[in-house]
Scaffold this active site. Structure first.
Site, short mmCIF file in Angstrom:
data_model
loop_
_atom_site.label_atom_id
_atom_site.label_comp_id
_atom_site.label_asym_id
_atom_site.label_seq_id
_atom_site.Cartn_x
_atom_site.Cartn_y
_atom_site.Cartn_z
CE1 TYR A 125 -3.70 -2.71 0.08
CE2 TYR A 125 -4.54 -1.82 1.87
CZ TYR A 125 -4.24 -2.64 0.78
OH TYR A 125 -5.32 -3.19 0.65
CE LYS A 192 2.99 -18.04 2.57
NZ LYS A 192 1.89 -18.72 2.86
CG ASP A 226 -0.75 -19.35 4.51
OD1 ASP A 226 -0.10 -19.50 4.88
OD2 ASP A 226 -0.91 -20.68 3.20
CG ASP A 250 -7.03 -3.83 3.88
OD1 ASP A 250 -8.36 -3.49 5.15
OD2 ASP A 250 -7.19 -3.11 2.54
#
Length: 364
Positions: A125, A192, A226, A250
């Site tokens: 972002y 991640k 995940d 987000d």
């Protein structure tokens, strides 16, 4: 003279209705606030040529605190998000989103109580992007290939994902400090790092370093993003305070809102060292704008967070108690709440819901 002056940005679509409802409830709760109204959003862009006028930014700087309704952002084209621009301009590096079950809201769970802490200024972002086919994109593709870092198709648009030591350490430190002040027991870092070793890997490494300073006071663990999402849906009670890089936070905050009844009851805050802007986390819902159908709960609970920030905790708790009471009775709930639509009764309008809250506050 009012005790507090707050910049109010109504925004687009249903923002006009939800911020008006919020003002009524805040007044009924006894808060002494003067509102300085400022403009931003897609409708502002049509009128003023910019979605975020400089005078709006200056109003937030002057008052230190703002609250806004949703602002529309074009998808795929047009100007960048007003929310992103405010966060970057004012260095509102913390996005704080409590996720708390409200009895009667029709959520999937009855006892969710967790807090999402999202880094707000970098990651994907950050807005460092290169359009497909542009000289800059082609130059970057050549650079990557020349340095044997990988292969990028020549017809690619490219976004850069910066994750810095500075931003990571301050957001993780905020999460731990928040946990201490609020009497919470654990911070989880989501990442991640198994795939993106130099961005998410940095985030995880720095999170672990910050966590060492809180050993014995706040527990710490980490989850791959995940797996975190799966586990949160299966059993949200295993989480307390969760800290994220920008993009994951987000997505996960909207997922978490779905556990308790939806975005209509999800408040949020954007906080920096000098300024704070509070906002409902949902969109501008142009399909129902002006129809008196919007649920103002998220905006009202965001105002309660704002009152906490202003040192008006008792007033904030009066508002939260009124919200809980109205939802528990279930007589004046808007149509987005599953309980309202399942009851067979006509959903309440935004006005009717607001009036029910005001009556509850007057009784209390």
């Amino acid at each position: 003279m009012a005790k507090h002056t707050v910049t109010l940005i109504p925004g687009d679509g249903i923002g006009i209705e939800t911020t008006s409802a919020m003002q009524e409830v805040v007044a009924a709760a006894g808060a002494d606030i003067a509102w300085e109204v400022a403009d931003a959003g897609a409708e502002c862009a049509e009128r003023c040529g910019t979605p975020l006028p400089e005078e709006t930014i200056e109003a937030v700087k002057r008052n230190k605190v703002g609250i806004k309704g949703p602002t529309a952002t074009p998808v795929g084209t047009g100007f960048r998000s007003v929310n992103v621009a405010l966060r970057k301009t004012l260095d509102l590096y913390v996005c704080l989103r409590p996720v708390l079950s409200i009895p009667g809201a029709g959520g999937r769970y009855d006892d969710v109580d967790l807090v999402i802490v999202r880094e707000n200024t970098e990651d994907l972002y950050a807005g460092v992007e290169f359009e497909e086919g542009s000289p800059e994109a082609l130059e970057l593709i050549r650079f990557v290939e020349e340095h044997e870092a990988g292969t990028i198709r020549p017809d690619s648009g490219i976004s850069i994902k910066p994750i810095s030591v500075t931003a990571t350490r301050r957001i993780v430190d905020y999460a731990f400090d928040y946990a201490l002040k609020q009497g919470r027991s654990k911070v989880t870092a989501a990442h991640k790092a198994n795939i993106m070793k130099h961005s998410d890997g940095l985030f995880l490494r720095e999170a672990r370093e910050v966590a060492k300073g809180y050993e014995g006071r706040i527990a710490f663990d980490d989850r791959i993003i995940d797996a975190f999402c799966m586990n949160m849906v299966m059993d949200p009670s295993q989480f307390d305070v969760i800290v994220f890089p920008n993009l994951y936070g987000d997505i996960a905050s909207d997922l978490a809102a779905g556990l308790v009844g939806g975005l209509g009851i999800a408040p949020g805050a954007n906080i920096g060292a000098d300024y704070a802007v509070f906002e409902a986390v949902h969109g501008s819902a142009p399909d129902i704008a002006g129809k008196n159908l919007a649920n103002p709960t998220a905006e009202i609970l965001s105002a309660a967070m704002m009152l906490d920030h202003l040192g008006e905790q008792a007033t904030a708790e009066r508002i939260r108690a009124a919200v809980r009471a109205v939802y528990a009775r279930g007589e004046h709930l808007t149509g987005d709440i599953r309980r309202a639509t399942a009851s067979g009764e006509a959903p309440a309008t935004c006005t009717e819901f607001t009036e029910a809250l005001v009556r509850e506050l007057e009784r209390a």
